[in-house]
Enzyme design. Structure first.
Site, PDB file in Angstrom:
ATOM      1  N   ASP A  80       0.844  -1.196   0.000  1.00 46.63           N
ATOM      2  CA  ASP A  80       0.000   0.000   0.000  1.00 46.63           C
ATOM      3  C   ASP A  80       0.879   1.246   0.000  1.00 46.63           C
ATOM      4  O   ASP A  80       2.084   1.180   0.246  1.00 46.63           O
ATOM      5  CB  ASP A  80      -0.927  -0.013   1.229  1.00 46.63           C
ATOM      6  CG  ASP A  80      -2.071   0.982   1.103  1.00 46.63           C
ATOM      7  OD1 ASP A  80      -2.230   1.589   0.028  1.00 46.63           O
ATOM      8  OD2 ASP A  80      -2.819   1.152   2.096  1.00 46.63           O
ATOM      9  N   LYS A  81       0.233   2.386  -0.267  1.00 43.51           N
ATOM     10  CA  LYS A  81       0.902   3.687  -0.219  1.00 43.51           C
ATOM     11  C   LYS A  81       0.042   4.592   0.645  1.00 43.51           C
ATOM     12  O   LYS A  81      -1.187   4.484   0.634  1.00 43.51           O
ATOM     13  CB  LYS A  81       0.991   4.216  -1.641  1.00 43.51           C
ATOM     14  CG  LYS A  81       1.647   5.515  -1.910  1.00 43.51           C
ATOM     15  CD  LYS A  81       0.971   6.847  -1.773  1.00 43.51           C
ATOM     16  CE  LYS A  81      -0.434   7.156  -1.987  1.00 43.51           C
ATOM     17  NZ  LYS A  81      -0.843   8.556  -1.938  1.00 43.51           N
ATOM     18  N   HIS A  82       0.661   5.448   1.415  1.00 44.03           N
ATOM     19  CA  HIS A  82      -0.118   6.435   2.177  1.00 44.03           C
ATOM     20  C   HIS A  82       0.621   7.760   2.123  1.00 44.03           C
ATOM     21  O   HIS A  82       1.843   7.802   2.192  1.00 44.03           O
ATOM     22  CB  HIS A  82      -0.280   5.976   3.629  1.00 44.03           C
ATOM     23  CG  HIS A  82      -1.410   6.653   4.330  1.00 44.03           C
ATOM     24  ND1 HIS A  82      -2.690   6.158   4.327  1.00 44.03           N
ATOM     25  CD2 HIS A  82      -1.460   7.808   5.041  1.00 44.03           C
ATOM     26  CE1 HIS A  82      -3.486   6.960   5.022  1.00 44.03           C
ATOM     27  NE2 HIS A  82      -2.760   7.978   5.464  1.00 44.03           N
ATOM     28  N   SER A  83      -0.151   8.823   1.986  1.00 42.13           N
ATOM     29  CA  SER A  83       0.464  10.154   1.947  1.00 42.13           C
ATOM     30  C   SER A  83       0.229  10.856   3.276  1.00 42.13           C
ATOM     31  O   SER A  83      -0.791  10.638   3.934  1.00 42.13           O
ATOM     32  CB  SER A  83      -0.177  10.944   0.802  1.00 42.13           C
ATOM     33  OG  SER A  83      -0.112  12.316   1.056  1.00 42.13           O
ATOM     34  N   THR A 120      -8.713  11.251   0.012  1.00 48.10           N
ATOM     35  CA  THR A 120      -9.046  10.354  -1.108  1.00 48.10           C
ATOM     36  C   THR A 120     -10.499   9.881  -1.036  1.00 48.10           C
ATOM     37  O   THR A 120     -11.166   9.764  -2.061  1.00 48.10           O
ATOM     38  CB  THR A 120      -8.077   9.156  -1.099  1.00 48.10           C
ATOM     39  OG1 THR A 120      -6.752   9.676  -1.246  1.00 48.10           O
ATOM     40  CG2 THR A 120      -8.350   8.185  -2.223  1.00 48.10           C
ATOM     41  N   ARG A 168      -8.882  15.730  15.727  1.00 41.55           N
ATOM     42  CA  ARG A 168      -7.709  16.550  15.384  1.00 41.55           C
ATOM     43  C   ARG A 168      -8.040  17.529  14.269  1.00 41.55           C
ATOM     44  O   ARG A 168      -7.579  18.666  14.257  1.00 41.55           O
ATOM     45  CB  ARG A 168      -6.545  15.644  14.947  1.00 41.55           C
ATOM     46  CG  ARG A 168      -5.903  14.894  16.086  1.00 41.55           C
ATOM     47  CD  ARG A 168      -5.060  13.747  15.563  1.00 41.55           C
ATOM     48  NE  ARG A 168      -3.987  14.197  14.703  1.00 41.55           N
ATOM     49  CZ  ARG A 168      -3.505  13.499  13.664  1.00 41.55           C
ATOM     50  NH1 ARG A 168      -4.012  12.327  13.355  1.00 41.55           N
ATOM     51  NH2 ARG A 168      -2.531  13.977  12.943  1.00 41.55           N
ATOM     52  N   SER A 183      -1.157   7.698  13.656  1.00 46.72           N
ATOM     53  CA  SER A 183      -2.380   7.613  12.862  1.00 46.72           C
ATOM     54  C   SER A 183      -2.138   6.784  11.605  1.00 46.72           C
ATOM     55  O   SER A 183      -2.886   5.849  11.290  1.00 46.72           O
ATOM     56  CB  SER A 183      -2.823   9.041  12.493  1.00 46.72           C
ATOM     57  OG  SER A 183      -3.775   9.028  11.463  1.00 46.72           O
ATOM     58  N   LYS A 187      -3.081   2.307  11.057  1.00 49.38           N
ATOM     59  CA  LYS A 187      -3.958   1.838   9.963  1.00 49.38           C
ATOM     60  C   LYS A 187      -3.209   0.887   9.040  1.00 49.38           C
ATOM     61  O   LYS A 187      -3.735  -0.136   8.615  1.00 49.38           O
ATOM     62  CB  LYS A 187      -4.415   3.027   9.110  1.00 49.38           C
ATOM     63  CG  LYS A 187      -5.474   3.887   9.741  1.00 49.38           C
ATOM     64  CD  LYS A 187      -6.017   4.885   8.737  1.00 49.38           C
ATOM     65  CE  LYS A 187      -5.120   6.055   8.465  1.00 49.38           C
ATOM     66  NZ  LYS A 187      -5.335   7.245   9.228  1.00 49.38           N
ATOM     67  N   LYS A 188      -1.992   1.241   8.734  1.00 50.55           N
ATOM     68  CA  LYS A 188      -1.245   0.451   7.742  1.00 50.55           C
ATOM     69  C   LYS A 188      -0.822  -0.896   8.334  1.00 50.55           C
ATOM     70  O   LYS A 188      -0.815  -1.905   7.640  1.00 50.55           O
ATOM     71  CB  LYS A 188      -0.024   1.236   7.254  1.00 50.55           C
ATOM     72  CG  LYS A 188      -0.396   2.528   6.571  1.00 50.55           C
ATOM     73  CD  LYS A 188      -1.173   2.307   5.277  1.00 50.55           C
ATOM     74  CE  LYS A 188      -2.468   3.033   5.244  1.00 50.55           C
ATOM     75  NZ  LYS A 188      -3.235   2.881   4.002  1.00 50.55           N
TER      76      LYS A 188
HETATM   77  N1  URA Z   1      -2.937  10.973   7.159  1.00 49.93           N
HETATM   78  C1  URA Z   1      -3.382  10.185   8.175  1.00 49.93           C
HETATM   79  O1  URA Z   1      -3.904   9.090   7.946  1.00 49.93           O
HETATM   80  N2  URA Z   1      -3.239  10.640   9.420  1.00 49.93           N
HETATM   81  C2  URA Z   1      -2.660  11.819   9.704  1.00 49.93           C
HETATM   82  O2  URA Z   1      -2.557  12.145  10.855  1.00 49.93           O
HETATM   83  C3  URA Z   1      -2.208  12.638   8.652  1.00 49.93           C
HETATM   84  C4  URA Z   1      -2.357  12.183   7.369  1.00 49.93           C
END
Ligand code: URA
Length: 437
Positions: A80-83, A120, A168, A183, A187-188
């Protein structure tokens, strides 16, 4: 446990023990600690940070607040990719089907808009009928049949992060290194991945704008992954300007589909190819990053990723009309072209101003429970470094009302600067990479 005592300890710069932090976080989950107290605690963390052991506890409690995904039946490395969040960042919409077409399994769990940055999920939901809230069973069915699925955090995955994320967003406590790290990584880690690529944004449109902070964030996330046996690569990429030419949910989907069709802005395509190359490398599908980039470029140009995206949209209930200009996406009722008020060079396009600018038009949130208008936003006609004459179009505002157009035009006039020379060199699209191991 007395919550206000723990909040005061953090406020005054002390570290909490594992037991104390667990007590506070679990108390929040169970309703014994209120949103007001948690908001105060988050603000204390924003100012005082967390030490390594507190960060590890936060990741752990977030992860254990839900389940970990089962690996499903489909063969292939799960990547996966996360920004970390940017403006105009529609990369995931192109990248997930592209990586699937390259042979990876992509169980992508994305977020909603956060602060000035887009999300997204909000972008995908501008596709008529597209469902991002699905059961785990449906998620696995889509993943098995399409090779990628793009959903929101289900109730089962890191529910503590979901609640803190929303809190937040509306309490100005997003830009905190340990909070972003926990955070994203909670999730990842719940996705049962073989590899993870992080796109860590740098520049005025990023949550942590300075390169040193982005580097620290990248290292922290890579470190959390390494401690739990997950191979993580972080790519630091430019966010001193918006990514691509559109900011706004449906407008960004349109640009992403154009990119999948071999059109669209070069920077979007280049970043997608870079990240897909990194994903392929971390999945062991290629031996070098160069080979990964080449393979990604070839697959994108071959049209297979677009076809994969069409299957994904259908599998998640959406409808797009590929033969139409706007693909059947929602279109704002009115638009306004904003012209250059002088000639010169486009010296700066402020991503943060544009990100915040879509909020009053209804394209982003000021409260957790708000619905969005997917059609509004900005379509840029220029990039940093372009030369313009007075009267040339700078951008088009897409709005729901004359007020939107007025507000949007003011935002653009401030965000797009014209000068005799550049304000400084724009950041390179990819600045550096941080790799585990
Ligand atoms: N993306 C996330 O999932 N969490 C954050 O805190 C910032 C960007």
């Amino acid at each position: 446990m007395i919550p206000q005592q723990l909040i005061a300890r953090k406020r005054d710069g002390h570290a909490l023990s594992r037991q104390e932090l667990e007590g506070l976080l679990n108390g929040y989950l169970q309703g014994d600690v209120g949103d007001d107290q948690m908001a105060a605690f988050l603000m204390a963390v924003y100012f005082e940070g967390l030490d390594d052991s507190e960060l590890e506890t936060l990741v752990d409690v977030m992860l254990r607040s839900g389940n970990v995904l089962a690996r499903g039946r489909v063969a292939g490395p799960r990547v996966d990719k996360h920004s970390t969040g940017g403006v105009g960042d529609k990369v995931s919409i192109v990248l997930a089907p592209l990586a699937a077409e390259m042979g990876m399994v992509v169980p992508m769990m994305s977020g909603r808009s956060l602060g000035h940055t887009g999300g997204t999920l909000d972008k995908l939901e501008s596709i008529p009928g597209f469902r991002t809230r699905v059961s785990l069973e449906r998620f696995n069915t889509v993943l098995d049949s399409v090779g990628c699925a793009m959903v929101g955090q289900t109730d089962e995955i890191a529910p503590l992060d979901r609640r803190l994320y929303a809190l937040r967003d509306v309490t100005a406590t997003v830009p905190s290194l340990p909070l972003i790290t926990a955070s994203i990584m909670s999730k990842k880690l719940a996705e049962s991945l073989d590899g993870l690529v992080l796109d860590v944004k740098v520049g005025s449109g990023a949550f942590l704008s300075r390169i040193e902070d982005a580097r620290r964030l990248a290292r922290a996330m890579v470190g959390v992954g390494r401690a739990r046996g997950l191979a993580v690569t972080a790519v630091l990429s430019a966010m001193d300007r918006p990514l691509g030419m559109s900011v706004g949910n449906a407008l960004e989907v349109r640009e992403a589909v154009a990119c999948l069709s071999g059109e669209g802005p070069d920077e979007l395509r280049d970043l997608v190819v870079e990240l897909a190359g990194e994903m392929a490398l971390s999945a062991g599908l290629v031996l070098t990053l160069e080979e990964g980039r080449r393979r990604a470029g070839d697959v994108l140009a071959g049209g297979g990723a677009l076809e994969r995206f069409r299957r994904l949209v259908t599998a998640q209930g959406g409808t797009l009309r590929y033969s139409r200009d706007n693909y059947g996406l929602p279109v704002a009722p009115i638009t306004k072209v904003v012209p250059a008020n002088r000639g010169g060079l486009i010296s700066r396009i402020d991503p943060r101003a544009l990100g915040y600018g879509v909020i009053p038009m209804g394209g982003g949130r000021t409260r957790q429970d708000q619905d969005l208008d997917p059609s509004v936003g900005f379509e840029l006609c220029v990039q940093v470094g372009d030369r313009v004459s007075r009267g040339d179009p700078l951008a088009i505002v897409h709005g729901a009302s004359p007020d939107d157009l007025f507000v949007g035009a003011r935002v653009l006039e401030d965000a797009v600067r014209i000068a005799d020379r550049l304000a400084g060199d724009p950041l390179p699209l990819v600045l550096e990479r941080v790799v585990s191991g």
